[in-house]
Design a protein around this motif. Sequence first.
Motif, short mmCIF file in Angstrom:
data_model
loop_
_atom_site.label_atom_id
_atom_site.label_comp_id
_atom_site.label_asym_id
_atom_site.label_seq_id
_atom_site.Cartn_x
_atom_site.Cartn_y
_atom_site.Cartn_z
N ILE A 568 9.19 43.94 11.38
CA ILE A 568 9.27 43.99 13.01
C ILE A 568 9.85 45.49 13.29
N VAL A 569 9.01 45.97 13.95
CA VAL A 569 9.56 47.44 14.37
C VAL A 569 10.79 47.38 15.20
N ALA A 570 10.42 46.81 16.57
CA ALA A 570 11.41 46.73 17.63
C ALA A 570 11.32 45.45 18.32
N PRO A 571 12.40 44.97 18.99
CA PRO A 571 13.86 45.50 19.20
C PRO A 571 14.68 45.03 17.98
N CYS A 572 14.14 43.85 17.10
CA CYS A 572 14.71 43.32 16.32
C CYS A 572 15.19 44.19 14.94
N THR A 573 16.46 44.12 14.62
CA THR A 573 16.63 44.75 13.18
C THR A 573 16.79 43.75 12.07
N THR A 574 16.64 42.68 12.48
CA THR A 574 16.85 41.23 11.47
C THR A 574 15.53 40.80 11.31
N GLN A 575 15.26 40.51 10.03
CA GLN A 575 13.87 39.96 9.75
C GLN A 575 13.77 38.52 9.49
N GLY A 576 14.96 37.90 9.98
CA GLY A 576 15.12 36.36 9.75
C GLY A 576 14.95 35.88 10.95
N VAL A 577 15.55 34.72 11.13
CA VAL A 577 15.64 33.68 12.47
C VAL A 577 16.26 34.36 13.38
N CYS A 578 15.73 34.22 14.64
CA CYS A 578 16.53 35.04 15.99
C CYS A 578 17.52 34.54 16.24
N PRO A 579 18.76 34.70 16.45
CA PRO A 579 20.19 34.32 16.84
C PRO A 579 20.09 33.60 18.14
N GLY A 589 18.83 25.34 30.53
CA GLY A 589 20.09 25.59 30.82
C GLY A 589 20.36 27.09 29.73
N ARG A 590 19.19 27.64 29.28
CA ARG A 590 19.54 28.97 28.54
C ARG A 590 20.03 29.98 29.27
N LYS A 591 21.26 30.67 28.87
CA LYS A 591 21.85 31.79 29.41
C LYS A 591 21.50 32.97 28.49
N ASP A 592 21.39 32.89 27.36
CA ASP A 592 21.38 34.20 26.64
C ASP A 592 20.02 34.26 25.91
N PHE A 593 19.14 35.31 26.33
CA PHE A 593 18.03 35.71 25.87
C PHE A 593 17.67 37.20 25.81
N CYS A 681 23.25 42.57 18.35
CA CYS A 681 22.72 41.60 17.52
C CYS A 681 22.41 42.19 16.03
N THR A 682 23.28 42.00 14.99
CA THR A 682 23.02 42.66 13.72
C THR A 682 21.75 42.44 12.99
N PRO A 683 21.98 43.01 11.91
CA PRO A 683 20.86 42.83 10.90
C PRO A 683 20.91 41.29 10.16
N GLU A 684 21.89 40.82 10.14
CA GLU A 684 21.98 39.75 9.49
C GLU A 684 21.74 38.64 10.32
N GLY A 685 21.34 38.80 11.39
CA GLY A 685 20.66 37.60 12.35
C GLY A 685 21.92 36.91 13.19
N ARG A 686 23.03 37.68 13.43
CA ARG A 686 24.13 37.07 14.19
C ARG A 686 24.34 37.59 15.30
#
Length: 814
Positions: A568-579, A589-593, A681-686
């Motif tokens: 993944i080039v952008a915007p994610c720096t993690t290659q795992g599950v999206c937090p 009721g989703r607030k964070d996206f 949003c860290t590369p660790e996926g958190r």
Amino acid sequence: MLSARGIRNACPGRNLSTSVIATLFPTFNPSSARTQAFSCSRFSQTNRSPAITQAFSTSRCLRQEVAATPTPGQSAEEIEQVVRDAKQRFRDTLPKGYLNQEEYALYERLYGPPLRETLPEDVGIDTHADMGPQSPRSDEEGTIIRELDGGEFEEIPYQIPREEGEEVSAEVSEELVEEPGSEYLAHRAPGYVDLVARNQREYDALQRLAQDFEISQKKQREEENKAAVKEEEEQERQVEEAQAWPEEEDYNQRELADVRRFHPFSVEGRFYDDLVELVLPRDQLISPIRELLDRTHIDHVKKAAEVAFGGSGLPNSPATPSWNKTGPMQGVGLPADQRHMTEIEADAFIAGSLPPAYASSMSILREVRKRVGSEWLQSKLKSGGLNVLDAGSGGAGLVAWEEIIRAEWALLKDKGEVRAADPPGKKSVVVGSDRLRHRVKEFLENTTFLPRLPDYEHSGEMRGVHLDAGDKPQQRKSYDVIIASHLFLGQEQDHYRQAVLNNLWSLLNKDGGILIVVEKAHPRGFEAVAHVRETVLKQFLQPQSGEPDNVPEKPNPAFQREREPGHIVAPCTTQGVCPMYQIPGKSRGRKDFCSFNQRFVRPNFYSRVLGSGQHNQGDVDFSYVAIRRGVAKKSPLTGKEATLSAFKGFETADEMPDMGTLPRLVMRPLKRKGHVTLDLCTPEGRLERWTVPKSFSKLAYHDARKSRWGDLWALGAKTRVAREARAGRGPDDGGKRAGQGAKPRRVEITMGPGGISAGEKNAPRERRANNRKNKKQDLIKELMEAEEEEERIIEKQMDEEVEEEIKREDRKRR
């Protein structure tokens, strides 16, 4: 023929005798004039209006400037003809010294005093002046146009000597006077002024007016040149002031602060360029669209756009208005691949969809260019160019792509590595309607138009199966960059989105191709992008080194394929599950996206379509993901190791870190006194909240206060705290309000003397607010029920009394 009132109005302030009137007007009847008082009374000084007073004062001034000596041998008819020609030529004005005393006296008696002295504009010299460098004819050639008896004109050419040109003009003017009753158009030297004159006197007057006009034009040009020089000096002064050391700037200002005050890694990690507000290209986009919209009134385009994009403010366009972000979360109302469009719908698409689509595409392509690097783009340009596909934005993505490629091509030309004027490459765009295609091709050159996406997924290899197939499979077209705008949100079922993704992935170049998926910035749009991201990571790409394999629990055998390298080039720096997308599917009721914003300057037609013509500042929010195929991530660090390194910071590092291993701001920084809080949003996926106090580092504290939503952070922090994503309740979370997870309902059936009755236990009670309004309504309801019950009892009693009375009467009869 003039009436008595007309003669009186024509001769204010004069007493005309019958003989004079008969001389001036041959059709005048003196016998009938005696019964009509033709003598004009003088106006008193007290009854004069300001305009009349000014006219009389002007008349006195002009009377002093008329010729003192009358023309000898001038008859009354000639005087009258001169006066009438002056009135016809100069209207209500009169040149200085044009008439002598006798002619001016007759002019005043006939028409009254002139309003003012004649100006060059009154006779049209400003419209006939031609000061350009090109002349319609040679300097030695002139033309005379003579009016014939039948109303036709005859053109008579003549030669003008170089040294005696003025004398020839004078001779021509004398010849014109010898033949009264005909009009001539005397052309002087080309490049000057065309003069129309009946006689020598008019010719001289027009010449003086032309000279006055030339002098005034010369003065005007000198003043304009002085103003231009002054403006250039002011601009140079402003540029010098802007280059000076800037003060602290506010967060909402358009321009970012001077890069010299920032750490180089902070500048490299910026999501925006030097200008936060994006300016749309005028020649490539705005001017062609404006010319296309000139054929239709903008009010009709506005109504059609509101019908196509969900009403006022165009909530279903690529840009969602701020007041409708909590409204229905739908896709784009008028997609570019729609097969049938009317003329007005095509105009509504280019007016309401292309500007915000360009802004979002340009913002994404700039970020992808930074993270991929210029080396890949320049190497592709030197080896034949890139093949780009715009699917969904209707050509706006290609306009943004041309801006990026031209910048890279200019760098190569500065290095001397290329010489061609235009960069090479191929461009394709998906446009379903012919009417829209005719409009888009006005500003897209050398572009292939596709009515729909090519389907390579079901076409087969065409080798060894058919009789007419060759030994080698047919070559398929692949694209280096695919911009898929607003294609997935319209597909409500997951398997439809999977089919579109498979088709796009089959079109992507296996050797470093980049797929960009863009959707609207609301929970449903983010979920569509997150679904694409999760599907690609689990089914298409190999896991990164040291990262767990994200294999789906229940794989679908219909969509399984051989996994290949990619990241993944952008915007994610993690290659795992999206937090923010831990649980797949829609969530209430989703607030964070994950979303980003791009501010741009609205064109005038776009502001009028939105209904806010006076505001030219626009915003477009979008969610996106850019995935590269065939190239693994360069950094060998795992997500946890990259997060720890970023937390320590690279402020004193000698080499620039890999920007793909840095955390990204997913919200605006929280500025407090003495410290700044960053949601990352860290590369660790958190999702974590990092605090940068002033005691940690003065430079890091300064850069943190100036950071923006979407920036990559490289200077570390002092403390870090985990932050839970507000992902909503999910489709079925077992809440009491949803009717799930409550006590099980029980129905009790009772059989009694009155029959069978059923009662339900643990039934949900009716929720009513305990306020005055509800209490009042309950009281009114109780009173009405009591009144009805009382009326029912009274009616029953009356019926019983009537029955008793009937029974008594029956007994008496018996």
